[in-house]
Design an enzyme around this catalytic site. Structure first.
Site, PDB file in Angstrom:
ATOM      1  CG  ASP A 246      -0.782   2.217   3.303  1.00  0.00           C
ATOM      2  OD1 ASP A 246      -0.966   3.291   2.719  1.00  0.00           O
ATOM      3  OD2 ASP A 246       0.274   1.564   3.210  1.00  0.00           O
ATOM      4  CG  ASP A 402       2.148   2.455  -6.145  1.00  0.00           C
ATOM      5  OD1 ASP A 402       2.704   2.912  -5.139  1.00  0.00           O
ATOM      6  OD2 ASP A 402       0.910   2.434  -6.294  1.00  0.00           O
TER       7      ASP A 402
END
Length: 547
Positions: A246, A402
């Site tokens: 990330d 997600d």
């Protein structure tokens, strides 16, 4: 002169970088006459069959290329570069191939298997050749939905076969014309060695050995696939271990790798800094990661093509890392501050040209799926998924999901697909559904995971990355209930993410759910669990991984 036939689609930067890393100069084909001037010609494998062939014809490359091939001059085709040698493909009915090799390219149709065939598989040599000497002990990276079918008409071309539900042609050779279905530039050290041998002219067939074996009656069985020497062990696709980074800008303006719990990446007010993206990615490559994924977790706020530091990260990473790279964040249409419009395809193209092999679409995929269902389950050809898949192939599009659990007292309490869970809710609820979210998990939508992944698969996505807001950063293991549901709902490959805390979590995942890959971030960043330890644990339990 080593020449690259770059017809303007997909990631050829990795191939350029691989050739440069091997110490060879490379020139580009700019005009049809350049093809016949080349001493060694490489046709990289990117995109879909139809657009690739149509582009060759539009550039005037088709006839010079066919003349070059018929002369038996040094040629290396990769993926589409192999498929284009055949007469045609089911991927693009009515679009003729080069017709150098008899036969057609078919789509994998075994409904028990995920398509595309994506990951690390092995070769079964059918003839002796210096190019692939010792290759049967190695694994190579494949990513394709269509395969060249072996039959009696093309048997004298077949150099190697691979199995995925059935044998398919994974390498061909006649004279110095060679083509492979796998991607050597994405196959680590094994693939680089194949490239080196081609560039060095080490691709001569051992005619004496092959004629001797033919005289002895040791012929290739194209139904079961016989290995040189008579063995008939099928090749098997390995489970992939993926390292995810990330990436975002910290408060000082530097790009850093970060990680948090339930997507909160701040600690004591500061963005967690777990390392520099390129350095960390290179470490994972050296440690044996099968793929590397970069997620630009702030890209939804900004126009991604103005994010030059992230593009630079991708370019630098592709110079040092020879396994597949995925980039996510901001893959959607944009209008910049000057009023100029950029399509999602244009954004993806810049990522591909900077070194990405796949793009990951997150929040935008949820909005696309909502529109798909609003149209009664139909695409309109304009979505990011459809545009990118049409030009670059399904395998280039990853959908990053997600979801979070929403607990209910009974299935009738929700219009969404519910499961009975072994993890009751806060008030003892025995049922839940998985709500899709956008904007890094901050906004929930009236869409469940199955509605999302099935819509995306129908629109042309080639892979699903399943995250879990509930498990992210928890170290409690993957959400097996969520993953079973997604695996049963789609035929495309599935990557499990979120919750890994130890090697046992990876083996528990692969024992319980037939997913193709597992992704982790924090445990690798903090060196809690090395990638090698995960693979060793899986191997000890009889699970096949790339060494």
């Amino acid at each position: 002169m080593i020449a690259l036939l770059d017809y303007g689609a997909g990631n050829v930067r990795s191939l350029r970088n691989a050739i440069a890393a091997l110490g060879y100069p490379l020139s580009d084909i700019h005009a049809p006459e350049d093809i016949l001037s080349a001493e060694r010609l490489i046709f990289p494998g990117v995109g879909a069959f139809g657009p690739a062939m149509e582009r060759l014809r539009a550039l005037g490359y088709e006839e010079p290329l066919r003349e070059y091939l018929r002369a038996g001059r040094p040629f290396l085709g990769i993926c589409i570069g192999l498929q284009s040698l055949f007469e045609g493909s089911e991927e693009s009915p009515g679009v003729p191939g080069l017709g150098v090799i008899p036969g057609f390219v078919r789509r994998f149709d075994n409904r028990a298997l995920s398509v595309p065939h994506m990951g690390w598989n092995a070769l079964r040599l059918q003839r002796d050749c210096e190019l692939l000497e010792d290759a049967q002990a190695r694994r190579f990276y494949f990513v394709h939905s269509y395969f060249a079918e072996p039959d009696a008409s093309n048997r004298d071309w077949i150099l190697a076969e691979t199995d995925y539900g059935r044998p398919f042609i994974s390498a061909v050779q006649r004279g110095e014309v060679v083509a492979v279905q796998f991607h050597p530039e994405k196959s680590g050290a094994a693939g680089l060695e194949v490239l080196r041998r081609f560039l060095a002219g080490q691709c001569i067939l051992d005619q004496a050995a092959n004629l001797s074996r033919a005289a002895e009656g040791d012929e290739t069985d194209t139904q079961s696939g016989s290995e040189i020497g008579g063995a008939k062990e099928p090749t098997v696709l390995a489970k992939r271990i993926i390292a995810c980074l990330d990436v975002r800008t910290n408060d000082q303006g530097d790009l850093v790798v970060t990680k948090g719990d339930q997507y909160d990446v701040r600690e004591q007010g500061e963005v967690r800094n777990l390392g520099k993206p390129v350095e960390l990615a290179k470490r994972y490559y050296d440690e044996g990661a099968d793929e590397i994924t970069f997620l630009n977790i702030t890209a939804f706020r900004d126009f991604p093509l103005s994010d030059q530091p992230m593009l630079k990260v991708l370019r630098r990473a592709s110079e040092q890392i020879f396994v597949p790279l995925t980039i996510g964040g901001g893959i959607r249409a944009f209008t910049d501050s000057d009023g100029r419009h950029y399509s999602a395809l244009g954004v993806a193209t810049e990522y591909f040209r900077s070194g990405a092999d796949k793009v990951s679409i997150g929040s935008e995929a949820v909005l696309i799926a909502e529109a798909f269902h609003a149209r009664g389950g139909q695409g309109d050809g304009t979505s990011a998924i459809e545009q990118i898949a049409r030009v670059y192939g399904n395998q280039a599009v990853v959908i990053s999901v997600d979801p979070r659990r929403v607990y209910v007292d009974s299935p009738e309490a929700s219009s969404h697909h519910c499961i009975e869970t072994a993890e009751p809710g806060p008030n003892g609820e025995r049922y839940c559904w998985f709500q899709c979210t956008i904007k890094g998990g901050r906004e929930g939508r009236d869409l469940d995971v199955l509605q999302l992944v099935r819509a995306c698969e129908q629109l042309g996505a080639g892979e699903i990355l399943v995250n879990s807001i509930d498990r992210d950063g928890s170290g409690r293991g993957f959400d097996l209930e969520l993953l079973r549901m997604v695996r049963a709902g789609v035929r495309i490959p599935v990557i499990a993410s979120s919750g890994a805390g130890c090697p046992e979590h990876f083996s528990a995942l692969f024992d319980a759910v037939d997913v193709e890959a597992a992704l982790a971030a924090g445990i690798f960043h903090r060196r809690e669990v090395p990638i090698a330890a995960v693979k060793a644990w899986l191997q000890e339990r009889g699970m096949l991984v790339r060494a």
